[in-house]
Design an enzyme around this catalytic site. Structure first.
Site, PDB file in Angstrom:
ATOM      1  N   HIS A  66       0.862  -1.178   0.000  1.00 43.16           N
ATOM      2  CA  HIS A  66       0.000   0.000   0.000  1.00 43.16           C
ATOM      3  C   HIS A  66       0.903   1.233   0.000  1.00 43.16           C
ATOM      4  CE1 HIS A  66      -2.925   2.936   1.563  1.00 43.16           C
ATOM      5  NE2 HIS A  66      -3.881   2.086   1.262  1.00 43.16           N
TER       6      HIS A  66
ATOM      7  N   LYS B  38     -11.438  -1.128   9.188  1.00 42.46           N
ATOM      8  CA  LYS B  38     -11.501  -2.372   8.423  1.00 42.46           C
ATOM      9  C   LYS B  38     -11.914  -3.554   9.300  1.00 42.46           C
ATOM     10  CE  LYS B  38      -7.801  -0.872   5.269  1.00 42.46           C
ATOM     11  NZ  LYS B  38      -8.596  -0.541   4.083  1.00 42.46           N
TER      12      LYS B  38
ATOM     13  N   GLN C   5      -5.183  -6.007   6.355  1.00 48.10           N
ATOM     14  CA  GLN C   5      -6.063  -6.969   5.703  1.00 48.10           C
ATOM     15  C   GLN C   5      -6.019  -8.345   6.357  1.00 48.10           C
ATOM     16  OE1 GLN C   5      -8.199  -6.054   3.480  1.00 48.10           O
ATOM     17  NE2 GLN C   5      -7.403  -4.046   2.912  1.00 48.10           N
TER      18      GLN C   5
ATOM     19  N   CYS D 280      -4.672   2.111  -4.011  1.00 49.95           N
ATOM     20  CA  CYS D 280      -3.466   2.621  -3.331  1.00 49.95           C
ATOM     21  C   CYS D 280      -2.289   1.677  -3.512  1.00 49.95           C
ATOM     22  CB  CYS D 280      -3.726   2.879  -1.848  1.00 49.95           C
ATOM     23  SG  CYS D 280      -4.934   4.187  -1.548  1.00 49.95           S
TER      24      CYS D 280
ATOM     25  N   ASP E 285       2.377  -4.793   7.951  1.00 46.68           N
ATOM     26  CA  ASP E 285       1.105  -4.127   7.671  1.00 46.68           C
ATOM     27  C   ASP E 285       0.029  -5.201   7.707  1.00 46.68           C
ATOM     28  OD1 ASP E 285      -1.165  -3.018   6.603  1.00 46.68           O
ATOM     29  OD2 ASP E 285      -0.229  -2.299   4.760  1.00 46.68           O
TER      30      ASP E 285
END
Length: 416
Positions: A128, A231, A208, A370, A205
């Site tokens: 991202h 999210k 997700q 992104c 990261d």
């Protein structure tokens, strides 16, 4: 023919999400934009609302009852997050506005203090923008060198390629756990072990992955991990940074101001203990409390249960998409997270498909998500992306596939 479906997790939780019970353009809403932002259950909205209606006051320094209640709820939410990701202590959880701020926090504290000319930072082309741009800025200031992993043919980062980039000059590895475009689940635990063997730090990261599968930061052994509340069924404007306590202690403050100080003199200041050293100013109190409520909600369902159901959904979706001859799906065809990004032949633009599906009440994402470097690497301008969560159903997938086929047929006729 009317299809029948077995009772699922979605049937158990659907009533908790009032937003899903509406029509868009005369059609029942099908929300397949969960990788961008999830919907919020009633209990999360109620927790946010309760704070403002009953406990609204600033935290930590107030001597009155409202401040004490607000502080207990705010810090209680931190405890819940720590348990959710299995941190050793709530001191290892730093509230941020979002994952982007969390990465910037690490970049401008640890990165600026520790990186120097010639040091190497390993990223990947699938990151991202929030995990690329901060490191570009730090590299410009320090002279550090950015190196980029590329996915294999299946669309996954491999340990073998990572090891080929890892050198004695590598000081930091910052990688996405689950790609928001390819849907791949990267081998971050193995990568972390190899990075640590070379003396490098690792940031993951997990935007997700934290909302969709069990995450254990001690098992991963990462030095930092970031996630966004919006999210994972929480409001916007709140996220968190996990960091190992000894590393956080050595990092300088990110921003100066109230809340992050111990004492302020005209010529110097001393700083608060963890985690408050990194939380300057009045925080997003209601949002943090609501994030704690979201953690309660997800925990009550069970992350193993959520992950298993999403795997069932994405396998169903992938099988249906692969039956459409005009579509190219990106990322692994096998084990993957609950999203599918794709392009359509005949020059049909992803934005046009998304707009057409919206007429049928179906919300998907279109564009570069992104991840412009990844799209350039794949040789495409953008993709359409359908992403599921535990409140979605196979019936919604069937309706999506019907509408998608109709949209493709419409544009093919228009082009012909």
């Amino acid at each position: 023919m009317t299809l029948t479906y077995a009772k699922t997790l979605a049937d158990q939780v659907r009533a908790d999400f009032e937003i899903l019970n509406q029509e868009i353009n005369g059609k029942s809403l099908i929300y397949f934009d969960n990788a961008a932002s999830s919907q919020k259950p009633k209990s999360v909205i109620a927790a946010w609302k309760y704070y403002y209606e009953h406990d609204n006051a600033n935290v930590h320094r107030g001597a009155h009852t409202l401040s004490a209640r607000a502080t207990d709820a705010y810090e209680g939410a931190r405890d819940k997050i720590a348990k959710f990701v299995n941190a050793k202590s709530s001191q290892e959880i730093i509230y941020t506005r979002n994952a982007s701020e969390a990465i910037n926090l690490v970049a401008y504290t640890w990165g600026w203090a520790n990186l120097k000319a010639g040091d190497e930072v390993i990223l990947s082309v699938m990151e991202h923008h929030s995990n690329i741009v901060p490191w570009q800025l730090i590299a410009q200031r320090t002279g550090a060198v950015l190196k980029f992993l590329e996915p294999n043919r299946e669309g996954v980062l491999t340990v073998e390629q990572f090891k080929s980039l890892l050198t004695s000059q590598t000081k930091l590895v910052s990688l996405v756990h689950v790609s928001n475009t390819l849907g791949c689940v990267n081998p971050v635990e193995e990568i972390t072990a190899h990075a640590h063997a070379q003396g490098a730090k690792v940031l993951i990261d997990a935007c997700q992955s934290v909302p969709h599968m069990p995450i254990d930061v001690q098992k991963l052994d990462c030095d930092w991990l970031v996630a966004s509340g919006h999210k994972m069924c929480a409001p916007t404007g709140i996220g968190f940074l996990y960091g190992k306590r000894d590393i956080l202690l050595d990092m300088p403050p990110f921003m100066g101001g109230g809340e992050m100080i111990a004492d302020v003199f005209l010529d110097r200041s001393t700083y608060a203990d963890l985690p408050h050293k990194f939380e300057a100013g009045t925080p997003a109190i209601g949002e943090a409390i609501a994030l704690g409520a979201a953690v309660d909600y997800l925990t009550a369902i069970g992350m193993d249960k959520i992950h298993a159901y999403e795997q069932e959904l994405i396998n169903y979706l992938m099988a249906a998409l692969m039956e459409i001859p005009d579509i190219t799906i990106y990322g692994p065809k096998g084990d993957r997270a609950g999203l599918a990004a794709f392009t359509i032949d005949h020059g049909i633009h992803a934005n046009d498909i998304a707009a057409m599906l919206d007429q049928d009440g179906i919300a998907i994402r279109s564009g570069h998500h992104c991840t412009q470097p990844l799209h350039r690497y794949l040789g495409i301008n953008g993709t359409a992306r359908a992403s599921v969560y535990f409140y979605n159903t196979k019936a919604e997938i069937d309706n999506f596939i019907i509408a998608l086929n109709e949209a493709i047929a419409f544009f093919k006729r228009a082009i012909a």
